[in-house]
Design a protein around this motif. Structure first.
Motif: not given
Length: 358
Positions: A219-235
Protein backbone atom coordinates in the motif's frame (compact mmCIF):
# COMPACT_ATOMS: atom_id res chain seq x y z
CA UNK A 1 3.46 7.65 35.75
CA UNK A 2 7.07 7.10 36.80
CA UNK A 3 6.97 9.99 39.25
CA UNK A 4 3.86 8.72 41.11
CA UNK A 5 5.78 6.39 43.52
CA UNK A 6 8.10 9.24 44.53
CA UNK A 7 5.20 11.65 44.98
CA UNK A 8 3.58 9.13 47.32
CA UNK A 9 6.86 8.76 49.23
CA UNK A 10 7.10 12.53 49.54
CA UNK A 11 3.53 12.74 50.80
CA UNK A 12 4.23 10.10 53.47
CA UNK A 13 7.36 11.97 54.57
CA UNK A 14 5.41 15.24 54.90
CA UNK A 15 2.65 13.56 56.91
CA UNK A 16 5.06 11.81 59.26
CA UNK A 17 7.18 14.92 59.93
CA UNK A 18 4.23 17.25 60.62
CA UNK A 19 1.38 17.27 63.13
CA UNK A 20 -0.59 15.20 60.60
CA UNK A 21 1.46 12.11 61.50
CA UNK A 22 -1.52 10.64 63.32
CA UNK A 23 -2.64 9.39 59.87
CA UNK A 24 -1.61 5.77 59.30
CA UNK A 25 0.78 5.86 56.29
CA UNK A 26 1.82 2.20 56.20
CA UNK A 27 -0.43 1.23 53.23
CA UNK A 28 0.68 4.32 51.33
CA UNK A 29 4.35 3.56 51.81
CA UNK A 30 4.04 -0.09 50.76
CA UNK A 31 2.43 1.08 47.52
CA UNK A 32 5.68 2.84 46.50
CA UNK A 33 7.78 -0.25 45.54
CA UNK A 34 4.69 -1.94 44.10
CA UNK A 35 4.00 0.95 41.71
CA UNK A 36 7.71 1.22 40.87
CA UNK A 37 7.75 -2.45 39.87
CA UNK A 38 4.99 -1.75 37.37
CA UNK A 39 6.38 1.43 35.85
CA UNK A 40 10.14 1.58 36.42
CA UNK A 41 11.69 -1.88 36.11
CA UNK A 42 14.12 -3.60 38.47
CA UNK A 43 16.41 -0.60 39.01
CA UNK A 44 13.47 1.68 39.78
CA UNK A 45 12.03 -0.91 42.15
CA UNK A 46 15.35 -1.16 44.02
CA UNK A 47 15.59 2.62 44.32
CA UNK A 48 11.98 2.86 45.51
CA UNK A 49 12.51 0.10 48.09
CA UNK A 50 15.64 1.82 49.41
CA UNK A 51 13.80 5.13 49.57
CA UNK A 52 10.87 3.69 51.52
CA UNK A 53 13.29 2.02 53.94
CA UNK A 54 15.07 5.34 54.51
CA UNK A 55 11.74 7.11 55.06
CA UNK A 56 10.59 4.43 57.51
CA UNK A 57 13.80 4.68 59.54
CA UNK A 58 13.66 8.47 59.49
CA UNK A 59 10.02 8.75 60.55
CA UNK A 60 10.33 6.04 63.20
CA UNK A 61 13.30 7.87 64.70
CA UNK A 62 11.66 11.30 64.43
CA UNK A 63 8.42 10.11 66.06
CA UNK A 64 10.28 7.95 68.64
CA UNK A 65 8.28 4.91 67.49
CA UNK A 66 10.98 2.23 67.71
CA UNK A 67 9.82 -0.81 69.62
CA UNK A 68 6.18 -0.50 68.61
CA UNK A 69 4.34 -3.24 66.76
CA UNK A 70 3.28 -0.79 64.06
CA UNK A 71 6.86 0.00 63.04
CA UNK A 72 7.88 -3.65 62.71
CA UNK A 73 4.68 -4.46 60.83
CA UNK A 74 5.42 -1.67 58.36
CA UNK A 75 8.99 -2.93 57.87
CA UNK A 76 7.77 -6.48 57.25
CA UNK A 77 5.13 -5.29 54.76
CA UNK A 78 7.69 -3.14 52.93
CA UNK A 79 10.12 -6.05 52.71
CA UNK A 80 7.51 -8.44 51.34
CA UNK A 81 6.15 -5.95 48.79
CA UNK A 82 9.66 -4.91 47.70
CA UNK A 83 10.80 -8.50 47.16
CA UNK A 84 7.60 -9.41 45.31
CA UNK A 85 7.86 -6.26 43.19
CA UNK A 86 11.49 -6.93 42.33
CA UNK A 87 10.73 -10.52 41.30
CA UNK A 88 7.72 -9.48 39.22
CA UNK A 89 9.66 -6.61 37.61
CA UNK A 90 12.55 -8.96 36.77
CA UNK A 91 10.16 -11.40 35.10
CA UNK A 92 8.50 -8.64 33.07
CA UNK A 93 11.89 -7.22 32.05
CA UNK A 94 13.17 -10.64 31.00
CA UNK A 95 10.03 -11.22 28.93
CA UNK A 96 10.46 -7.84 27.24
CA UNK A 97 14.10 -8.60 26.48
CA UNK A 98 13.15 -11.93 24.92
CA UNK A 99 10.48 -10.21 22.84
CA UNK A 100 12.93 -7.53 21.70
CA UNK A 101 15.49 -10.18 20.79
CA UNK A 102 12.87 -12.09 18.80
CA UNK A 103 11.83 -8.95 16.94
CA UNK A 104 15.46 -8.07 16.23
CA UNK A 105 16.06 -11.56 14.80
CA UNK A 106 13.01 -11.17 12.57
CA UNK A 107 14.16 -7.70 11.51
CA UNK A 108 17.66 -8.97 10.74
CA UNK A 109 16.22 -11.82 8.68
CA UNK A 110 14.00 -9.50 6.67
CA UNK A 111 16.92 -7.16 6.07
CA UNK A 112 19.16 -10.05 4.92
CA UNK A 113 16.45 -11.12 2.48
CA UNK A 114 16.01 -7.56 1.23
CA UNK A 115 19.75 -6.99 0.83
CA UNK A 116 20.13 -10.31 -0.99
CA UNK A 117 17.30 -9.38 -3.33
CA UNK A 118 18.88 -5.99 -3.93
CA UNK A 119 22.24 -7.57 -4.73
CA UNK A 120 20.60 -9.89 -7.25
CA UNK A 121 18.82 -7.03 -9.03
CA UNK A 122 21.76 -4.60 -8.98
CA UNK A 123 25.03 -5.72 -10.51
CA UNK A 124 28.36 -3.88 -10.83
CA UNK A 125 28.74 -2.10 -14.14
CA UNK A 126 31.49 -3.35 -16.52
CA UNK A 127 34.85 -1.64 -16.14
CA UNK A 128 34.99 -0.87 -19.88
CA UNK A 129 32.06 0.13 -22.07
CA UNK A 130 33.20 1.30 -25.50
CA UNK A 131 34.65 4.81 -25.08
CA UNK A 132 33.86 4.81 -21.35
CA UNK A 133 35.71 3.51 -18.30
CA UNK A 134 33.14 2.99 -15.57
CA UNK A 135 32.67 2.09 -11.94
CA UNK A 136 29.67 1.74 -9.65
CA UNK A 137 28.99 1.88 -5.93
CA UNK A 138 25.92 1.05 -3.86
CA UNK A 139 25.66 1.64 -0.10
CA UNK A 140 22.77 0.65 2.15
CA UNK A 141 21.70 3.00 4.90
CA UNK A 142 21.57 1.74 8.49
CA UNK A 143 17.77 1.74 8.74
CA UNK A 144 16.87 -1.74 9.85
CA UNK A 145 14.94 -3.66 7.22
CA UNK A 146 14.02 -0.53 5.30
CA UNK A 147 16.25 -1.22 2.33
CA UNK A 148 15.90 1.51 -0.23
CA UNK A 149 15.01 1.54 -3.90
CA UNK A 150 18.11 2.95 -5.58
CA UNK A 151 18.83 1.59 -9.06
CA UNK A 152 21.58 1.86 -11.64
CA UNK A 153 22.78 0.15 -14.80
CA UNK A 154 25.18 0.77 -17.69
CA UNK A 155 24.98 -1.10 -21.01
CA UNK A 156 26.92 -0.84 -24.26
CA UNK A 157 24.55 -0.82 -27.24
CA UNK A 158 24.70 -0.08 -30.97
CA UNK A 159 23.51 3.45 -30.11
CA UNK A 160 26.34 4.05 -27.65
CA UNK A 161 26.72 3.53 -23.92
CA UNK A 162 23.41 3.90 -22.15
CA UNK A 163 23.19 4.39 -18.38
CA UNK A 164 20.39 4.82 -15.88
CA UNK A 165 20.31 5.95 -12.26
CA UNK A 166 17.07 6.17 -10.33
CA UNK A 167 15.42 6.16 -6.95
CA UNK A 168 12.09 4.54 -6.06
CA UNK A 169 9.91 6.39 -3.60
CA UNK A 170 9.51 4.01 -0.65
CA UNK A 171 11.51 1.35 1.14
CA UNK A 172 11.66 -2.39 1.66
CA UNK A 173 10.89 -5.33 -0.58
CA UNK A 174 8.20 -3.46 -2.50
CA UNK A 175 10.75 -0.81 -3.51
CA UNK A 176 13.17 -3.51 -4.66
CA UNK A 177 10.35 -4.99 -6.71
CA UNK A 178 9.85 -1.63 -8.41
CA UNK A 179 13.60 -1.46 -9.03
CA UNK A 180 13.48 -4.87 -10.73
CA UNK A 181 10.59 -3.75 -12.94
CA UNK A 182 12.29 -0.51 -14.01
CA UNK A 183 15.66 -2.16 -14.64
CA UNK A 184 14.09 -5.03 -16.55
CA UNK A 185 12.38 -2.60 -18.89
CA UNK A 186 15.58 -0.56 -19.29
CA UNK A 187 17.80 -3.56 -20.02
CA UNK A 188 15.50 -4.69 -22.79
CA UNK A 189 14.62 -1.30 -24.29
CA UNK A 190 18.19 0.01 -24.60
CA UNK A 191 18.95 -2.54 -27.31
CA UNK A 192 15.85 -1.97 -29.44
CA UNK A 193 14.73 1.65 -29.05
CA UNK A 194 16.44 4.16 -31.32
CA UNK A 195 15.27 7.17 -29.30
CA UNK A 196 16.44 7.68 -25.74
CA UNK A 197 13.06 9.14 -24.78
CA UNK A 198 11.40 5.86 -25.78
CA UNK A 199 13.69 3.98 -23.41
CA UNK A 200 12.45 6.18 -20.58
CA UNK A 201 8.85 5.74 -21.75
CA UNK A 202 9.28 1.94 -21.69
CA UNK A 203 10.42 2.11 -18.08
CA UNK A 204 7.46 4.30 -17.16
CA UNK A 205 5.02 1.99 -18.94
CA UNK A 206 6.42 -1.07 -17.14
CA UNK A 207 5.93 0.61 -13.77
CA UNK A 208 2.37 1.61 -14.68
CA UNK A 209 1.55 -1.97 -15.66
CA UNK A 210 2.98 -3.32 -12.42
CA UNK A 211 1.06 -0.86 -10.26
CA UNK A 212 -2.14 -1.79 -12.11
CA UNK A 213 -1.79 -5.44 -11.01
CA UNK A 214 -3.78 -6.02 -7.79
CA UNK A 215 -1.41 -6.74 -4.93
CA UNK A 216 1.66 -5.95 -7.03
CA UNK A 217 3.01 -3.40 -4.59
CA UNK A 218 2.44 -2.75 -0.91
CA UNK A 219 0.00 0.00 0.00
CA UNK A 220 2.87 2.36 0.74
CA UNK A 221 4.12 2.23 -2.84
CA UNK A 222 0.63 2.42 -4.31
CA UNK A 223 0.02 5.66 -2.45
CA UNK A 224 3.46 7.25 -2.79
CA UNK A 225 4.95 5.32 -5.66
CA UNK A 226 7.03 7.18 -8.20
CA UNK A 227 10.55 6.84 -9.50
CA UNK A 228 13.02 9.62 -10.18
CA UNK A 229 15.23 8.56 -13.07
CA UNK A 230 18.07 9.84 -15.21
CA UNK A 231 19.06 8.15 -18.47
CA UNK A 232 22.34 9.07 -20.16
CA UNK A 233 23.67 8.11 -23.58
CA UNK A 234 27.31 8.42 -24.67
CA UNK A 235 27.51 8.18 -28.48
CA UNK A 236 30.66 8.29 -30.60
CA UNK A 237 30.50 12.11 -30.66
CA UNK A 238 32.07 14.00 -27.71
CA UNK A 239 28.72 14.65 -26.05
CA UNK A 240 26.48 13.08 -23.45
CA UNK A 241 22.73 13.03 -24.00
CA UNK A 242 20.43 13.15 -20.98
CA UNK A 243 16.77 12.72 -20.14
CA UNK A 244 16.06 13.68 -16.56
CA UNK A 245 12.77 12.78 -14.88
CA UNK A 246 12.92 14.51 -11.51
CA UNK A 247 16.36 13.17 -10.58
CA UNK A 248 19.39 15.07 -9.19
CA UNK A 249 21.46 16.37 -12.13
CA UNK A 250 24.72 14.54 -12.91
CA UNK A 251 28.03 16.26 -12.28
CA UNK A 252 30.56 16.72 -15.08
CA UNK A 253 34.17 17.07 -13.97
CA UNK A 254 36.06 18.99 -16.67
CA UNK A 255 39.58 20.36 -16.14
CA UNK A 256 39.25 20.09 -12.37
CA UNK A 257 35.85 21.81 -12.11
CA UNK A 258 32.61 19.95 -11.33
CA UNK A 259 29.47 21.35 -12.96
CA UNK A 260 25.89 20.10 -12.58
CA UNK A 261 24.18 19.34 -15.90
CA UNK A 262 20.86 20.99 -15.15
CA UNK A 263 17.89 20.18 -17.40
CA UNK A 264 16.47 23.07 -19.39
CA UNK A 265 12.91 22.11 -18.42
CA UNK A 266 12.28 20.14 -15.20
CA UNK A 267 10.15 17.03 -15.76
CA UNK A 268 8.11 14.96 -13.29
CA UNK A 269 9.32 11.54 -12.08
CA UNK A 270 8.05 8.31 -13.58
CA UNK A 271 4.56 7.63 -12.35
CA UNK A 272 3.60 11.31 -12.25
CA UNK A 273 3.11 11.83 -15.97
CA UNK A 274 -0.34 13.31 -15.34
CA UNK A 275 1.34 16.45 -13.97
CA UNK A 276 2.44 17.50 -17.46
CA UNK A 277 1.53 16.98 -21.09
CA UNK A 278 4.88 18.15 -22.44
CA UNK A 279 7.19 15.18 -22.08
CA UNK A 280 10.40 15.41 -24.11
CA UNK A 281 10.85 13.84 -27.50
CA UNK A 282 14.58 14.40 -27.66
CA UNK A 283 17.36 14.29 -25.05
CA UNK A 284 19.41 17.31 -24.05
CA UNK A 285 23.07 17.26 -25.14
CA UNK A 286 26.10 18.49 -23.19
CA UNK A 287 29.81 18.51 -24.11
CA UNK A 288 31.58 15.39 -22.88
CA UNK A 289 35.14 15.28 -24.18
CA UNK A 290 37.90 12.73 -23.61
CA UNK A 291 39.31 13.21 -20.11
CA UNK A 292 35.97 14.34 -18.66
CA UNK A 293 34.34 12.50 -15.77
CA UNK A 294 30.60 12.10 -15.35
CA UNK A 295 29.06 11.23 -11.99
CA UNK A 296 25.51 9.88 -11.85
CA UNK A 297 24.15 9.48 -8.32
CA UNK A 298 21.03 9.26 -6.16
CA UNK A 299 19.82 11.83 -3.65
CA UNK A 300 21.34 9.88 -0.75
CA UNK A 301 24.67 11.46 -1.79
CA UNK A 302 23.73 15.13 -1.95
CA UNK A 303 21.29 14.95 0.97
CA UNK A 304 23.76 13.32 3.37
CA UNK A 305 24.21 15.57 6.42
CA UNK A 306 26.70 15.82 9.24
CA UNK A 307 25.76 16.36 12.88
CA UNK A 308 25.51 20.13 12.23
CA UNK A 309 22.95 19.58 9.45
CA UNK A 310 25.33 20.54 6.65
CA UNK A 311 24.92 18.76 3.30
CA UNK A 312 27.73 16.77 1.72
CA UNK A 313 29.61 19.00 -0.75
CA UNK A 314 29.79 16.65 -3.73
CA UNK A 315 31.28 19.05 -6.35
CA UNK A 316 34.03 20.25 -4.01
CA UNK A 317 34.85 16.68 -3.01
CA UNK A 318 35.08 15.61 -6.65
CA UNK A 319 37.40 18.50 -7.42
CA UNK A 320 39.68 17.46 -4.56
CA UNK A 321 40.26 13.91 -5.83
CA UNK A 322 43.33 13.33 -7.98
CA UNK A 323 42.70 13.17 -11.72
CA UNK A 324 44.79 10.03 -12.29
CA UNK A 325 42.55 7.77 -10.17
CA UNK A 326 40.56 5.00 -11.85
CA UNK A 327 36.74 5.07 -11.59
CA UNK A 328 36.68 2.48 -8.73
CA UNK A 329 39.39 4.40 -6.87
CA UNK A 330 37.57 7.68 -7.43
CA UNK A 331 34.30 6.24 -6.07
CA UNK A 332 36.09 4.73 -3.07
CA UNK A 333 37.60 8.09 -2.17
CA UNK A 334 34.20 9.72 -2.61
CA UNK A 335 32.74 6.98 -0.42
CA UNK A 336 35.30 7.60 2.33
CA UNK A 337 34.65 11.33 2.23
CA UNK A 338 30.91 10.67 2.52
CA UNK A 339 31.44 8.36 5.51
CA UNK A 340 33.65 10.95 7.22
CA UNK A 341 31.05 13.65 6.64
CA UNK A 342 28.19 11.61 8.09
CA UNK A 343 30.37 9.81 10.67
CA UNK A 344 29.15 6.52 9.22
CA UNK A 345 25.47 7.31 9.75
CA UNK A 346 23.87 7.28 6.31
CA UNK A 347 20.20 8.26 6.43
CA UNK A 348 19.45 7.03 2.91
CA UNK A 349 20.80 4.49 0.45
CA UNK A 350 23.45 5.66 -2.00
CA UNK A 351 24.06 4.60 -5.60
CA UNK A 352 26.66 6.08 -7.96
CA UNK A 353 28.08 5.49 -11.43
CA UNK A 354 31.27 7.19 -12.56
CA UNK A 355 31.98 7.26 -16.29
CA UNK A 356 35.33 8.46 -17.69
CA UNK A 357 35.33 9.48 -21.35
CA UNK A 358 38.34 8.19 -23.32
Amino acid sequence: MKCVPFLIALAVLVIELTPAHFIYTGPLLTAVPALAAVTMGTKGTTVAAALTLAISVTTATYNDAWGTLQVYTNFLALALVSVAGFVASSAVQARRQREQARRQRELDQVRRIAVAAQEVVLRPVPARLGPVLAGSLCLAAGTGARVGGDLYEAVQTRYGVRMIVGDVRGKGLSAIRAVAVALGAFREAVHYEDELAEVMNRCAAALRREVAVPGAFEQEVLLEGFVTALIAQVPDEPVVQLINRGHPPPLLLNQGRATPLMPASPLPPLGLEDLTTDLPGKPESYPYAPGDRLLLYTDGVIEARNRDGEFFAVPETMEGIRADTTPPEFLEQLHQALIRHTEGDLADDVAMILADRH
